[in-house]
Design a protein around this motif. Structure first.
Motif, short mmCIF file in Angstrom:
data_model
loop_
_atom_site.label_atom_id
_atom_site.label_comp_id
_atom_site.label_asym_id
_atom_site.label_seq_id
_atom_site.Cartn_x
_atom_site.Cartn_y
_atom_site.Cartn_z
N PRO A 67 0.83 -1.21 0.00
CA PRO A 67 0.00 0.00 0.00
C PRO A 67 0.87 1.27 0.00
O PRO A 67 2.07 1.22 0.28
N ALA A 68 0.22 2.39 -0.29
CA ALA A 68 0.91 3.68 -0.27
C ALA A 68 1.52 3.91 1.12
O ALA A 68 0.96 3.49 2.13
N ARG A 69 2.67 4.57 1.13
CA ARG A 69 3.36 4.87 2.39
C ARG A 69 3.19 6.34 2.73
O ARG A 69 3.20 7.20 1.85
N LYS A 70 3.09 6.61 4.04
CA LYS A 70 3.04 7.99 4.51
C LYS A 70 4.48 8.45 4.72
O LYS A 70 5.20 7.91 5.57
N TYR A 71 4.88 9.43 3.95
CA TYR A 71 6.22 10.01 4.08
C TYR A 71 6.17 11.27 4.93
O TYR A 71 5.17 12.00 4.91
N TYR A 72 7.26 11.52 5.62
CA TYR A 72 7.40 12.70 6.47
C TYR A 72 8.48 13.58 5.87
O TYR A 72 9.53 13.10 5.45
N SER A 73 8.19 14.87 5.82
CA SER A 73 9.09 15.85 5.23
C SER A 73 9.31 16.99 6.22
O SER A 73 8.35 17.49 6.82
N LEU A 74 10.55 17.39 6.37
CA LEU A 74 10.90 18.47 7.29
C LEU A 74 10.41 19.81 6.74
O LEU A 74 10.59 20.10 5.56
N THR A 75 9.80 20.61 7.58
CA THR A 75 9.38 21.96 7.20
C THR A 75 10.49 22.94 7.57
O THR A 75 11.46 22.59 8.24
N GLU A 76 10.31 24.19 7.16
CA GLU A 76 11.27 25.22 7.54
C GLU A 76 11.34 25.33 9.06
O GLU A 76 12.42 25.42 9.64
N LYS A 77 10.17 25.31 9.69
CA LYS A 77 10.13 25.37 11.16
C LYS A 77 10.87 24.17 11.76
O LYS A 77 11.63 24.31 12.73
N GLY A 78 10.67 22.99 11.17
CA GLY A 78 11.36 21.80 11.65
C GLY A 78 12.87 21.91 11.53
O GLY A 78 13.61 21.43 12.38
N GLY A 79 13.33 22.57 10.47
CA GLY A 79 14.77 22.79 10.30
C GLY A 79 15.34 23.68 11.40
O GLY A 79 16.44 23.45 11.90
N ILE A 80 14.56 24.68 11.78
CA ILE A 80 15.00 25.57 12.87
C ILE A 80 15.03 24.81 14.19
O ILE A 80 15.99 24.91 14.96
N VAL A 81 13.98 24.02 14.45
CA VAL A 81 13.94 23.20 15.67
C VAL A 81 15.13 22.24 15.69
O VAL A 81 15.81 22.09 16.71
N ARG A 82 15.38 21.58 14.54
CA ARG A 82 16.51 20.65 14.44
C ARG A 82 17.82 21.35 14.77
O ARG A 82 18.62 20.86 15.57
N ASP A 83 18.06 22.50 14.15
CA ASP A 83 19.31 23.23 14.36
C ASP A 83 19.48 23.62 15.83
O ASP A 83 20.58 23.52 16.38
N ASP A 84 18.39 24.05 16.46
CA ASP A 84 18.45 24.41 17.88
C ASP A 84 18.76 23.19 18.74
O ASP A 84 19.59 23.26 19.65
N LEU A 85 18.11 22.05 18.45
CA LEU A 85 18.36 20.83 19.22
C LEU A 85 19.79 20.34 19.05
O LEU A 85 20.43 19.92 20.01
N VAL A 86 20.30 20.41 17.83
CA VAL A 86 21.68 19.96 17.57
C VAL A 86 22.66 20.85 18.33
O VAL A 86 23.61 20.35 18.95
N ALA A 87 22.45 22.16 18.31
CA ALA A 87 23.33 23.07 19.03
C ALA A 87 23.29 22.79 20.53
O ALA A 87 24.35 22.73 21.19
N GLU A 88 22.09 22.59 21.07
CA GLU A 88 21.96 22.26 22.50
C GLU A 88 22.66 20.95 22.81
O GLU A 88 23.34 20.81 23.84
N TRP A 89 22.47 19.94 21.93
CA TRP A 89 23.09 18.64 22.14
C TRP A 89 24.61 18.76 22.14
O TRP A 89 25.28 18.17 22.99
N GLN A 90 25.17 19.50 21.19
CA GLN A 90 26.62 19.63 21.11
C GLN A 90 27.19 20.29 22.36
O GLN A 90 28.22 19.87 22.89
N GLU A 91 26.51 21.31 22.84
CA GLU A 91 26.94 21.99 24.06
C GLU A 91 26.85 21.04 25.26
O GLU A 91 27.77 20.95 26.07
N PHE A 92 25.73 20.34 25.37
CA PHE A 92 25.52 19.40 26.46
C PHE A 92 26.54 18.26 26.42
O PHE A 92 27.15 17.92 27.44
#
Length: 108
Positions: A67-92
């Protein structure tokens, strides 16, 4: 690996992988499971929350395997959230690694 460690970084891992390319849920489980063990049931509630928050969008794509698959795609907002989480993770991670290695905390 400690379940709380995994729970804390799962969102970041999903957003990083979706930043590379669109994926369907089971594919995300497989990609992450190659690095550390997760259950399939932990991904779908997270994906639903990310969609509700506007960090990802979904679309259906036909599959040759069934059957058809549900794909997930990052939005611009998601890219900002990702970048913030990665920066926090690297610092931590740097702070924890310093502590584990016995480095002295800089007074400031």
């Amino acid at each position: 690996m400690n379940a709380q460690f995994k729970k804390g970084v799962l969102e970041m891992c999903v957003l990083v992988l979706l930043g590379e390319r669109d994926r369907y849920g089971y594919e995300l489980v497989q990609d992450i499971s190659h690095r550390f063990e997760i259950s399939e049931g932990s991904i779908y509630p997270l994906l639903r929350r990310l969609r509700d928050e506007g960090s990802v969008v979904t679309y259906l794509q036909e599959s040759a395997e069934g059957p058809a698959r549900k794909y997930y795609s990052l939005t611009e907002k998601g890219g900002i959230v990702r970048d913030d989480l990665v920066a926090e993770w690297q610092e931590f991670a740097a702070a924890v690694n310093g502590l584990v290695k016995g480095e002295k905390h800089a007074e400031g």
